[in-house]
Design a protein around this motif. Structure first.
Motif, PDB file in Angstrom:
ATOM      1  N   THR A  10       1.393   5.257   0.382  1.00 12.45           N
ATOM      2  CA  THR A  10       0.782   6.435   0.984  1.00 12.45           C
ATOM      3  C   THR A  10       0.961   7.621   0.039  1.00 12.45           C
ATOM      4  OG1 THR A  10       1.235   5.647   3.224  1.00 12.45           O
ATOM      5  CG2 THR A  10       0.768   7.983   2.961  1.00 12.45           C
ATOM      6  N   LEU A  43      -4.399   6.303   0.456  1.00 14.43           N
ATOM      7  CA  LEU A  43      -3.698   5.046   0.215  1.00 14.43           C
ATOM      8  C   LEU A  43      -3.977   4.554  -1.197  1.00 14.43           C
ATOM      9  CD1 LEU A  43      -4.540   3.110   3.526  1.00 14.43           C
ATOM     10  CD2 LEU A  43      -2.542   4.549   3.053  1.00 14.43           C
ATOM     11  N   ILE A 100       0.847  -1.183   0.000  1.00 15.32           N
ATOM     12  CA  ILE A 100       0.000   0.000   0.000  1.00 15.32           C
ATOM     13  C   ILE A 100       0.891   1.245   0.000  1.00 15.32           C
ATOM     14  CG2 ILE A 100      -1.924   1.168   1.110  1.00 15.32           C
ATOM     15  CD1 ILE A 100      -2.536  -1.705   0.274  1.00 15.32           C
TER      16      ILE A 100
END
Length: 400
Positions: A28, A33, A26
């Motif tokens: 940022t 996200l 994932i």
């Protein structure tokens, strides 16, 4: 259940990776996200624009949570590819409650990369975030899955509910699958209707989908990704993209597949592994690639694909789907000492007879109904008690 602005006070829960299932990692971003299906090292090693676009489309990725909420809303910022002269339906977000798909809502807004199929030119058109709201959920504590679009990338911004939520830990056997745009979900209407999602639901397994549109090309970095990923069972569906691209000859394809399997086995020496050959595709059964968009179909209701090679070029080692199937069956035969390696002829999932009743709308990809047929047949073969995955995944049945 609908897609609208909430009319009452909602709780906002910070979205963390713990809620996200089916992704490699994932990222940022400034907004929130972004799920990725390939790890950062692979994206850095080979930053091909088309590959990066495909891996960022979260096919098979979903939010999983437990809650007593009657309303669930997810704020996303979509990003999609569109083609001039070719109408492509928007992606959707699907809701699954206690394992049953109950609602689907199309996306709106977001950024658009507008591409010209004839010139290759692209134009970027920015857009706004979108809120998908599902209300009228059943009362009481339940397991909720929010499946992200298989054909648009999204940044996850906010989760809103009318009751507290908690993330779900991984509690089912993990099925990791790699394939082409068909496995990615091309031409399926919504993310829970792509064939791997259908099969995963029937097999009661947790899907990690590495179906990468146009990019099932026996790439070593994909094999390394599979090698390093947690998986209870693995399937690899190869062939159609190699023919579409005209990317290999028989002499290079067979050793490349062996090497691909060798790399997977470095990390999963005894994991059940199913090698699947292409489904029936009339344009490439006996005609090599490269494949191309039929220019006469541009601007019509249905873009179609054609094969531009010549059948006689097989004598120079060019690949067709029939050649691919024979080659993959031979690969498994030559690895007979690997008792956990299995082969499935793709025409058992969709064959020539199926093409009469369920023709491929664009001559290459199945529609939603055909995705369901393929998923049901795969599940019946792979996840049955006597199937290659049956013994490994059977323990998952008692968990739901």
């Amino acid at each position: 259940m609908n897609d609208k602005n909430e009319e009452h006070t909602m709780l906002s829960t910070p979205l963390t990776p713990a809620f996200v299932h089916g992704a490699a990692e994932i990222e940022t971003t400034e907004r929130g996200l972004r799920p990725h299906r390939l790890p950062q090292w692979a994206r850095t090693q080979f930053p091909d624009p088309h590959l990066l676009m495909m891996e960022a489309q979260p096919s098979g990725v979903r939010l999983e949570l437990t809650t007593a909420a009657r309303t669930v809303a997810v704020v996303t910022h979509p990003s999609r590819l569109a083609y001039r002269g070719a109408d492509r339906p928007r992606g959707s977000v699907d809701l699954v409650v206690d394992g049953v798909p109950v609602a689907s809502s199309p996306l709106d807004g977001g950024d658009v990369v507008l591409a010209d199929l004839q010139t290759g030119a692209t134009e970027f058109l920015p857009g706004s975030a979108h809120t998908t709201t599902f209300d009228g959920l059943p009362a009481g504590e339940k397991r909720v899955e929010v499946w992200l679009p298989h054909n648009e990338s999204v940044e996850l911004i906010e989760l809103r509910t009318d009751e507290p939520v908690a993330p779900v830990e991984q509690d089912r056997p993990v099925w990791l699958h790699h394939g082409s745009s068909i496995s990615h979900g091309s031409n399926a209407s919504t993310p829970t209707q792509i064939w791997p999602a259908v099969a995963a639901r029937l097999g009661d397994v947790s899907l990690r989908n590495l179906g990468l549109g146009g990019n099932a090309l026996v790439d070593p970095f994909v094999a390394r990704t599979i090698r390093d990923a947690p998986a209870d069972v693995i399937s690899v569906k190869l062939g159609i993209n190699v023919v579409n691209l005209d990317g290999m000859r028989l002499r290079t394809f067979v050793p490349a597949v062996h090497g691909f399997l060798d790399t997977i086995r470095d990390g999963h020496p005894t994991t059940p592994l199913l090698l699947v050959s292409p489904i029936f595709c009339g344009i490439h059964e006996d005609t090599p690639g490269p494949g191309a968009v039929d220019p006469e179909s541009l601007g019509t209701d249905q873009v179609r694909f054609v094969a531009t090679g010549r059948s006689e070029e097989q004598q120079q080692g060019k690949l067709t789907l029939r050649v691919i199937r024979d080659a993959l069956a031979s690969v498994v035969e030559h690895r007979a000492d690997d008792v956990n390696l299995h082969y499935l002829d793709g025409t058992a999932l969709y064959g020539a007879d199926d093409a009469v009743d369920h023709p491929l709308p664009d001559a290459l990809h199945p529609d939603t109904a055909t995705h369901r047929i393929i998923g049901e047949r795969f599940a019946a073969h792979a996840f049955s008690g006597t199937g290659p995955f049956g013994r490994t995944t059977a323990r998952g049945t008692a968990r739901r």
